[in-house]
Design a protein around this motif. Structure first.
Motif, PDB file in Angstrom:
ATOM      1  N   LEU A  57      33.434  45.254   8.997  1.00 63.57           N
ATOM      2  CA  LEU A  57      33.299  45.233   7.549  1.00 63.57           C
ATOM      3  C   LEU A  57      32.863  43.855   7.073  1.00 63.57           C
ATOM      4  N   GLU A  58      33.445  42.808   7.654  1.00 64.79           N
ATOM      5  CA  GLU A  58      33.078  41.447   7.259  1.00 64.79           C
ATOM      6  C   GLU A  58      31.620  41.147   7.604  1.00 64.79           C
ATOM      7  N   ASN A  59      31.177  41.598   8.769  1.00 70.47           N
ATOM      8  CA  ASN A  59      29.767  41.435   9.140  1.00 70.47           C
ATOM      9  C   ASN A  59      28.857  42.136   8.142  1.00 70.47           C
ATOM     10  N   TYR A  60      29.256  43.334   7.738  1.00 72.84           N
ATOM     11  CA  TYR A  60      28.454  44.121   6.810  1.00 72.84           C
ATOM     12  C   TYR A  60      28.286  43.388   5.482  1.00 72.84           C
ATOM     13  N   VAL A  61      29.373  42.855   4.960  1.00 71.72           N
ATOM     14  CA  VAL A  61      29.311  42.112   3.701  1.00 71.72           C
ATOM     15  C   VAL A  61      28.447  40.874   3.850  1.00 71.72           C
ATOM     16  N   LEU A  62      28.687  40.088   4.893  1.00 67.53           N
ATOM     17  CA  LEU A  62      27.956  38.839   5.064  1.00 67.53           C
ATOM     18  C   LEU A  62      26.467  39.083   5.289  1.00 67.53           C
ATOM     19  N   ASN A  63      26.121  40.069   6.107  1.00 67.91           N
ATOM     20  CA  ASN A  63      24.709  40.330   6.376  1.00 67.91           C
ATOM     21  C   ASN A  63      23.958  40.726   5.109  1.00 67.91           C
ATOM     22  N   HIS A  64      24.594  41.471   4.220  1.00 70.27           N
ATOM     23  CA  HIS A  64      23.928  41.853   2.978  1.00 70.27           C
ATOM     24  C   HIS A  64      23.760  40.661   2.049  1.00 70.27           C
ATOM     25  N   THR A  65      24.699  39.737   2.055  1.00 72.34           N
ATOM     26  CA  THR A  65      24.517  38.548   1.216  1.00 72.34           C
ATOM     27  C   THR A  65      23.332  37.736   1.706  1.00 72.34           C
ATOM     28  N   ARG A  66      23.133  37.682   3.014  1.00 75.74           N
ATOM     29  CA  ARG A  66      22.009  36.920   3.563  1.00 75.74           C
ATOM     30  C   ARG A  66      20.686  37.611   3.273  1.00 75.74           C
ATOM     31  N   GLN A  67      20.648  38.919   3.473  1.00 75.79           N
ATOM     32  CA  GLN A  67      19.398  39.657   3.300  1.00 75.79           C
ATOM     33  C   GLN A  67      18.966  39.704   1.841  1.00 75.79           C
TER      34      GLN A  67
END
Length: 315
Positions: free
Chosen positions: A190-200
């Motif tokens: 879940l944390e990866n999902y949130v962080l990856n969307h902030t970057r993209q």
């Protein structure tokens, strides 16, 4: 960057799929039996911590407990207030449990950096050693030092700022004991999902994380091990809608032994109202921007979704 339009409150229908300076240690602490270093309080000078008005047009105060701050342990030295301020995040400590009751982190996806992971966990010298659980809790068992503020989340900005944030996350004040299965697989996803969307999406995010601290938590080596954890995520969507969502991970069966085969942990998207009810933290201003909470208010029914694939997350 999209500015929040605060009149755009939430409903289920409006929710969509979520697309280095030299570190100083106190010399006396380098020689202790456990060998955990303690970071000098002066090292944290100038840290701003969590910034309430980080999201454009939407200010979110640090959600301290509703029932008062009797159990909140602020800095004993090297600072004032209720929170321990780090680079891009803050920690609010539970004095009775010697671990964070909540953390609050600002993430700027556009400025995110990738830095090497460090390996040394340290005591925060702004508190006493007795205020924090060190390596004695984690040696020789299946417990991880579970980052409440994920290491990568505050690592953004200048090289210096990102480096400070990277090191700051490796303090025991930012750690709760977690079984490795929780720390390394489900919650991490879940944390990866949130962080990856902030970057993209070049998105700004404010993330709050903590344990459910209950009387039923497992007693172990003098500590009480949380059986479940919560997370609240606040963003401004592309159309200016403030979005606040909440998540819970835990086990359906109560633990009785630390050394047995653990049951399956599950992650749910839940209402922010549920987090408020179960933790007593002041997330009330976010309720009207959470479709799950709004649906519960109107229907009277609990709203909960099992997150077994990340396309089920709604913001």
């Amino acid at each position: 960057m999209t500015v929040a339009s605060l009149e755009k409150t939430a409903s289920l229908d409006t929710m969509t799929g979520l697309v280095f300076p030299e570190r100083k240690f106190l010399q006396s602490e380098l020689e202790r039996a456990g060998r955990e270093p303690t970071t000098d309080p002066d090292y944290f000078a100038g840290r701003e911590g969590y910034v309430p008005d980080f999201l454009d047009g939407w200010s979110i105060d640090l959600p301290l407990p509703k029932a008062g701050t009797d159990d909140v342990l602020g800095p004993r030295r090297g600072g004032t207030g209720h929170d321990l301020k780090y680079e891009h995040f803050s920690v609010v400590m539970s004095g009775s449990r010697r671990m964070p009751m909540l953390t609050a982190c600002n993430i700027d996806g556009k400025k995110s950096r990738s830095l090497p992971r460090i390996t040394t966990w340290s005591f925060d010298g702004r508190l006493n050693k007795e205020d924090q659980w060190g390596d004695a809790l984690y040696d020789g068992n299946e417990l991880d030092r579970g980052h409440m503020v994920r290491r990568e989340d505050p690592v953004w900005g200048s090289v210096k700022s990102a480096g400070l944030a990277n090191e700051d996350t490796f303090h025991f004040t930012n750690s709760c004991p977690q079984m490795a299965r929780v720390n390394q697989v489900i919650w991490l996803g879940l944390e990866n999902y949130v962080l990856n969307h902030t970057r993209q999406d070049d998105m700004k995010v404010s993330v709050f994380t903590g344990p459910y601290l209950t009387k039923d938590d497992l007693e172990y080596r003098g500590a009480r091990i949380p059986l479940a954890f919560w997370k609240v995520v606040a963003i401004v969507t592309d159309d200016g809608r403030p979005s606040a969502t909440a998540y819970k991970i835990g086990q359906e069966e109560q633990l009785s032994e630390l050394e047995f085969v653990f049951g399956k942990y599950k992650t749910f998207q839940i209402s922010i109202q549920k987090v408020i009810d179960e933790t007593g933290l002041r997330f009330d201003p976010l309720v009207k921007y959470d479709g799950f909470s709004e649906h519960e208010r109107v229907s009277g029914d609990e709203t909960k979704t099992l997150i077994d694939t990340f396309d089920k997350v709604r913001v």
